[in-house]
Design a protein around this motif. Structure first.
Motif, mmCIF file in Angstrom:
data_model
loop_
_atom_site.group_PDB
_atom_site.id
_atom_site.type_symbol
_atom_site.label_atom_id
_atom_site.label_comp_id
_atom_site.label_asym_id
_atom_site.label_seq_id
_atom_site.Cartn_x
_atom_site.Cartn_y
_atom_site.Cartn_z
ATOM 1 N N CYS A 58 0.949 -6.260 3.943
ATOM 2 C CA CYS A 58 1.625 -7.511 3.594
ATOM 3 C C CYS A 58 0.780 -8.455 2.757
ATOM 4 C CB CYS A 58 2.119 -8.231 4.853
ATOM 5 S SG CYS A 58 0.858 -9.076 5.819
ATOM 6 N N GLY A 59 -0.532 -8.357 2.849
ATOM 7 C CA GLY A 59 -1.386 -9.179 1.996
ATOM 8 C C GLY A 59 -1.667 -10.578 2.503
ATOM 9 N N ALA A 60 -1.217 -10.935 3.704
ATOM 10 C CA ALA A 60 -1.469 -12.285 4.234
ATOM 11 C C ALA A 60 -2.969 -12.544 4.432
ATOM 12 C CB ALA A 60 -0.734 -12.476 5.553
ATOM 13 N N CYS A 61 -3.738 -11.457 4.527
ATOM 14 C CA CYS A 61 -5.172 -11.555 4.827
ATOM 15 C C CYS A 61 -6.041 -11.479 3.575
ATOM 16 C CB CYS A 61 -5.549 -10.415 5.760
ATOM 17 S SG CYS A 61 -5.296 -8.809 4.953
ATOM 18 N N THR A 62 -5.439 -11.617 2.386
ATOM 19 C CA THR A 62 -6.186 -11.398 1.144
ATOM 20 C C THR A 62 -7.292 -12.437 0.948
ATOM 21 O OG1 THR A 62 -4.196 -10.469 0.156
ATOM 22 C CG2 THR A 62 -5.964 -11.106 -1.363
ATOM 23 N N VAL A 63 -8.486 -11.946 0.619
ATOM 24 C CA VAL A 63 -9.622 -12.802 0.245
ATOM 25 C C VAL A 63 -10.239 -12.205 -1.020
ATOM 26 C CG1 VAL A 63 -10.094 -13.514 2.627
ATOM 27 C CG2 VAL A 63 -11.287 -11.512 1.674
ATOM 28 N N LEU A 64 -11.167 -12.944 -1.619
ATOM 29 C CA LEU A 64 -11.883 -12.397 -2.771
ATOM 30 C C LEU A 64 -13.231 -11.863 -2.306
ATOM 31 C CD1 LEU A 64 -11.214 -15.138 -5.510
ATOM 32 C CD2 LEU A 64 -9.890 -13.072 -4.998
ATOM 33 N N LEU A 109 -12.691 -19.634 10.183
ATOM 34 C CA LEU A 109 -11.938 -19.886 8.948
ATOM 35 C C LEU A 109 -10.533 -19.304 9.108
ATOM 36 C CD1 LEU A 109 -14.789 -19.059 6.431
ATOM 37 C CD2 LEU A 109 -13.838 -21.321 6.918
ATOM 38 N N THR A 110 -9.625 -20.131 9.600
ATOM 39 C CA THR A 110 -8.312 -19.616 9.999
ATOM 40 C C THR A 110 -7.269 -19.651 8.888
ATOM 41 O OG1 THR A 110 -7.725 -21.783 10.849
ATOM 42 C CG2 THR A 110 -8.656 -20.219 12.427
ATOM 43 N N GLY A 111 -7.683 -20.090 7.692
ATOM 44 C CA GLY A 111 -6.718 -20.103 6.587
ATOM 45 C C GLY A 111 -6.279 -18.702 6.195
ATOM 46 N N THR A 112 -7.118 -17.708 6.414
ATOM 47 C CA THR A 112 -6.801 -16.312 6.128
ATOM 48 C C THR A 112 -5.998 -15.766 7.303
ATOM 49 O OG1 THR A 112 -8.901 -16.151 4.952
ATOM 50 C CG2 THR A 112 -7.794 -14.084 5.480
ATOM 51 N N LYS A 113 -4.835 -15.193 7.009
ATOM 52 C CA LYS A 113 -3.898 -14.897 8.085
ATOM 53 C C LYS A 113 -3.800 -13.412 8.440
ATOM 54 C CE LYS A 113 -2.459 -19.160 8.496
ATOM 55 N NZ LYS A 113 -3.563 -20.038 8.908
ATOM 56 N N PHE A 114 -3.421 -13.185 9.697
ATOM 57 C CA PHE A 114 -3.099 -11.845 10.188
ATOM 58 C C PHE A 114 -1.589 -11.648 10.059
ATOM 59 C CE2 PHE A 114 -1.802 -9.532 14.232
ATOM 60 C CZ PHE A 114 -2.041 -8.261 13.730
ATOM 61 N N GLY A 115 -1.203 -10.594 9.329
ATOM 62 C CA GLY A 115 0.230 -10.350 9.184
ATOM 63 C C GLY A 115 0.647 -8.979 9.678
ATOM 64 N N ARG A 169 -12.964 -10.119 -6.476
ATOM 65 C CA ARG A 169 -11.790 -9.240 -6.522
ATOM 66 C C ARG A 169 -10.972 -9.400 -5.243
ATOM 67 N NH1 ARG A 169 -10.902 -4.856 -9.803
ATOM 68 N NH2 ARG A 169 -12.324 -4.711 -11.566
ATOM 69 N N ALA A 170 -9.658 -9.391 -5.415
ATOM 70 C CA ALA A 170 -8.785 -9.565 -4.245
ATOM 71 C C ALA A 170 -8.818 -8.311 -3.369
ATOM 72 C CB ALA A 170 -7.351 -9.842 -4.702
ATOM 73 N N VAL A 171 -9.071 -8.506 -2.077
ATOM 74 C CA VAL A 171 -9.052 -7.388 -1.121
ATOM 75 C C VAL A 171 -8.277 -7.827 0.123
ATOM 76 C CG1 VAL A 171 -11.253 -6.382 -1.853
ATOM 77 C CG2 VAL A 171 -11.233 -8.121 -0.051
ATOM 78 N N ARG A 172 -7.754 -6.845 0.836
ATOM 79 C CA ARG A 172 -7.025 -7.150 2.071
ATOM 80 C C ARG A 172 -8.000 -6.988 3.240
ATOM 81 N NH1 ARG A 172 -0.842 -5.278 0.430
ATOM 82 N NH2 ARG A 172 -0.746 -6.851 -1.205
ATOM 83 N N SER A 173 -8.276 -8.098 3.891
ATOM 84 C CA SER A 173 -9.389 -8.124 4.835
ATOM 85 C C SER A 173 -9.034 -7.564 6.209
ATOM 86 C CB SER A 173 -9.915 -9.556 4.985
ATOM 87 O OG SER A 173 -8.950 -10.389 5.589
ATOM 88 N N CYS A 174 -7.768 -7.261 6.466
ATOM 89 C CA CYS A 174 -7.402 -6.812 7.818
ATOM 90 C C CYS A 174 -7.822 -5.370 8.074
ATOM 91 C CB CYS A 174 -5.918 -6.992 8.086
ATOM 92 S SG CYS A 174 -4.836 -5.868 7.197
ATOM 93 N N THR A 175 -8.093 -4.619 6.990
ATOM 94 C CA THR A 175 -8.552 -3.238 7.185
ATOM 95 C C THR A 175 -9.942 -3.014 6.590
ATOM 96 O OG1 THR A 175 -7.344 -2.622 5.190
ATOM 97 C CG2 THR A 175 -6.250 -2.191 7.285
#
Lengths: 728, 155
Positions: B44-50, B32-38, B54-60
């Motif tokens: 930066c929030g490019a990796c935000t998913v629910l 699922l590449t729509g979620t981005k690495f920034g 709730r919105a979370v930043r998935s890179c960490t």
């Protein structure tokens, strides 16, 4: 249409110099008598495919595909170029599709860019040009998107002519079928009609026959008064894919059916440094790791996932040489700048008042939202590369050179760019260079090398730090006698031009060298010089005791375009009307890339010295506008991009290395900091100007001038955060 | 031990290290590449998913933190072929430029509107801290208000 079908090319027609309004100018100015016409070079199976020109194919289903020899990095160029072709083609806009042209010589656009600029070589390409000979080979190797050139060169001298030629071919085909005169037929909304007999046919029905028609040597272009597609705001063709996650950037590519590897990389922190040693043992043992690849200037870990590669890379302690740059720091660079500048420029002895000032601008990174990514598969003397660049053709050369194979053996697939701003221009393709070498070590496996944000911030081609020393003189009536500057760090160019009627205005470059590698950053040298010259003229106005807008206006008598833009921006902002205490307006005007942009910033500074930019008004004369809404978006975006830099951005150097690492220490503004932006376009008779860049340069000076108006503090150094705005 | 998560309504047993950030599990394991690495540091929030809405930043966010939870990515925001109201507002106001940050922004806004259906400007300022280098902020704000005012598909 698949790019694989576009391999064979034939020159169905040669357009000699001087025979075509657009093409003739193009060839004549560029001096390439043998350059093929961009609209008559077609693939061998053109008739079968309904390909009418290099760029335009019409299929029997009546859809029009326009191949765009530029990349999409958010600026809406493909849509705007397609609008220019479709306008002349008399197409039904709803039937138009766009596709980025493949990295093939047939789509090289370097010489078009060159031609459109007359004798001016866009700075983005200057490093590849043999100025003495204008070598064709050099130009042929570019398929560049930069210098705000796409619309004003490819569009004006390519797309319009291609569209007009294709329309005439469709009309000719219809006339032949019906046995009537072409002059009795009209084209409109993707249909050719013969009114007298009531016959009509769609472009799709006529395309194959049209493709066998001779290419007209001088197709007539439409009168701008009859434009129906240009100057409107059709929705951009790329946007739907950017709201549902389906848009594909280089980082999203996966090799189909092949198990792909991932690489994380660490380069010598001091540019020019080399890898001295690295103990690979800790990484070798980690899960998923395939290999630690040692390169001359970097070490990479290749693994079965990027995160695993990154984790393993973090376990290594590579030692790099500093290339002898261990003593280089921001302070040492600016000390060298200061020394190179010496005393302020001389001003006339009869001056009633002398104004002097130094202005300072920092190194800046591009920090595109997408970090650099290059996937490559190297097999023997052939390579496939999947990346995101502003010039796929030049990237192909870089990959070929790095691998020591012929360019023809490299196939580059370019993806959407997650921001460009100059980072993806020719000569900045270190990520392609490194990526293919990592992949070569893993041949024949495809390897995706993803840069971390730290890699990106610390290994950019930076906007140059610069120092500028100004001296100006006023007579007893407050009229300017001279406005001189000596500057260093920013390089030479048209950016130093001041439009004002001042008898003596010399801008001289003084050389001071440093090892920090530089590149083109959105608006290039104008980003520094706009700040310098428009801050200084403001200081001259204050020294003269004249309103800064009126002062400028009084010096623009022989520059009607500048004057009109300045007056428009002032009027939009209600210049001169009272503001509450702590608020102020500042004005600035710059010409770059053929466009004149005047901006007024309205700011508020709190008693604690906290700055808020409330509103920016922009009056922009870029000749004419193709897509009104996406043009407006470029103005808005340029202003926000410039504001982040003006307020916050600074790359500093210590021990030859970049100190900043990520968005925490190289921060950007957020939605909370974003001012309202109001845009007005001025339609002049001037040739089309660029739009991606010209709204950047006036922003910083407009803001610092507004701060001065608000609280009387003159900011002479960027970023603004380095100066206290608290009134003492 | 596999991590059990539901992504866009589909159950998955992820065979990844528990500490692998959810971002890379979504992108490289599930494609699922729509979620981005920034940035990799939640800046930066490019990796935000629910995550459970709730919105979370998935890179960490470690993948293990999503165990037993529902994840919605940009690919799963549309329902039954109808775009989410935030996506529709994004098209109506032609918000994206390069587009790279927009998946994350759209998810952050969807998360914000789920918590605060009609946010004020101040609530938008506090709730949306994504970085957009193209500078689409003014259009984002207009589109957020427009989406908040619209009826239709909820998240």
């Amino acid at each position: 249409m698949k790019s694989g079908k576009l391999k064979k090319w034939s020159r169905r027609a040669f357009i000699g110099a001087g025979t075509v309004a657009g093409g003739g100018f193009l060839l004549g100015v560029a001096g390439f008598t043998f350059a093929p016409s961009r609209y008559s070079l077609v693939s061998a199976d053109a008739a079968e495919k309904g390909q009418l020109t290099t760029w335009i194919t019409i299929t029997p289903d009546n859809f029009i595909t326009i191949l765009i020899p530029h990349c999409e990095m958010g600026q809406g160029t493909p849509t705007a170029l397609a609008m220019m072709a479709a306008e002349e083609l008399e197409a039904d806009w709803s039937l138009v599709r766009v596709q980025e042209a493949p990295a093939l010589d047939a789509y090289a656009n370097g010489y078009i860019v060159r031609a459109a600029g007359g004798n001016y070589v866009p700075a983005v390409m200057a490093r590849g040009v043999d100025y003495g000979a204008y070598k064709l080979a050099e130009w042929f190797g570019f398929q560049v998107t930069g210098g705000s050139t796409a619309v004003r060169s490819t569009g004006e001298y390519g797309m319009r002519v291609a569209g007009a030629a294709a329309k005439e071919m469709l009309v000719a085909a219809a006339a032949k079928q019906w046995g009537v005169s072409a002059s009795e037929c009209t084209a409109k909304s993707s249909r050719v009609t013969h009114a007298t007999s009531g016959r009509s046919a769609t472009f799709g029905e006529l395309a194959r026959a049209a493709a066998t028609q001779p290419v007209p040597t001088s197709p007539a272009l439409k009168n701008p008064d009859s434009f129906t597609i240009r100057r409107t705001s059709p929705t951009r063709l790329d946007i739907p894919s950017k709201v549902d996650g389906s848009a594909k950037y280089a980082i999203d590519f996966t090799t189909p059916g092949m198990s792909m590897l991932y690489a994380a990389i660490e380069m010598a922190p001091a540019h020019g440094g080399t890898l001295v040693s690295v103990d690979t043992t800790p990484a070798d043992a980690m899960p998923g790791v395939k290999k630690v690849v040692k390169l001359e200037e970097a070490v990479a870990v290749v693994a079965d996932s990027f995160w695993r590669a990154r984790r393993a890379l973090a376990s290594l302690k590579p030692e790099f040489s500093d290339a002898g740059h261990g003593d280089v720091s921001t302070a040492s660079i600016f000390a060298a700048f200061d020394k190179a500048l010496g005393a302020p420029p001389d001003v006339p002895k009869n001056a009633a008042k002398v104004v002097t000032a130094d202005y300072r601008a920092p190194f800046l990174a591009h920090a595109t939202m997408s970090p650099m990514v290059c996937t490559a598969k190297v097999e023997g003397d052939r390579a496939e590369v999947w990346t995101g660049v502003q010039d796929p053709l030049n990237a192909r050369s870089v990959a070929a050179k790095a691998l020591g194979i012929p360019a023809a053996n490299v196939h580059v697939t370019n993806f959407l760019l997650g921001g460009g701003f100059g980072r993806g221009l020719p000569f900045n393709f270190d990520y392609v260079d490194l990526g293919v070498r990592v992949a070569k070590a893993m041949s024949p496996a495809p390897v995706k090398t993803i840069w971390s944000r730290e890699n990106d911030i610390q290994h950019d081609y930076y906007r140059g730090a610069a120092l500028s020393r100004h001296a100006g003189a006023l007579d007893a009536d407050g009229r300017p006698l001279a406005a001189h500057s000596n500057y260093t760090g920013g390089g030479n160019g048209e950016a130093v031009f001041m439009p004002y009627a001042i008898a003596a205005k010399n801008a001289k470059e003084k050389k001071a060298v440093h090892p920090i590698r530089l590149g083109q950053w959105r608006s290039v040298l104008n980003s520094q010089h706009g700040f310098f010259k428009e801050s200084f003229i403001d200081e001259m106005a204050h020294a003269a005791g004249t309103d800064p807008f009126e002062f400028r206006r009084g010096l623009l008598g022989d520059q009607p375009r500048f004057k009109a833009a300045l007056e428009k921006a002032a009027a939009m902002s209600n210049w001169g009307t009272p503001l509450p205490p702590g608020e102020g307006r500042g004005i600035a005007i710059c010409e770059s890339f053929g466009t004149i942009a005047a901006e007024v910033a309205h700011v508020a500074v709190s008693p604690e010295g906290r700055l808020k930019v409330l509103h920016v008004y922009a009056a922009v004369d870029c000749g004419d506008v193709i897509n009104m809404d996406s043009a407006t978006a470029q103005v808005e975006g340029g202003i926000i991009f410039a504001l982040s830099a003006a307020l916050l951005s600074e790359i500093t150097i210590k021990a030859g290395r970049v100190v900043e690492k990520n968005f925490r220490d190289y921060p950007m503004i957020h939605i909370a900091d974003a001012p309202k932006v109001t845009t007005a376009f001025i339609r002049s008779d001037a040739p089309l100007g660029g739009l991606g860049e010209p709204c950047v340069p006036p922003l910083a000076p407009a803001v610092v001038n507004a701060i001065h108006a608000a609280v009387g503090i003159r900011v002479r150094e960027l970023p603004i955060k380095n100066t206290s705005l608290k009134k003492t | 031990m596999a991590i059990a998560i539901s992504v866009n309504g589909k159950e998955h047993a992820l065979d990844v290290e528990p500490e692998m950030p959810l971002l890379w599990a979504l992108r490289e394991t599930l494609g699922l590449t729509g979620t981005k690495f920034g940035c990799g540091i939640s800046a930066c929030g490019a990796c935000t998913v629910l995550l459970d809405g709730r919105a979370v930043r998935s890179c960490t966010l470690p993948s293990s933190a999503a165990n037993g939870k529902h994840v919605t990515t940009i690919e799963g925001l549309a329902q039954d072929g109808a775009l989410h109201k935030v996506q529709r507002a994004w098209i109506a106001h032609q918000v994206p430029q390069c587009g790279y940050c927009q998946s994350g922004v759209i998810m952050a806004v969807a998360g914000l509107l789920a918590q605060i259906p009609k946010p004020t400007d101040d609530e938008i300022d506090a709730g949306i801290t994504n970085i957009c280098r193209c500078g689409t902020f003014a259009r984002m704000r207009t589109a957020i208000h427009d989406a908040a005012d619209s009826v239709g598909v909820a998240s």
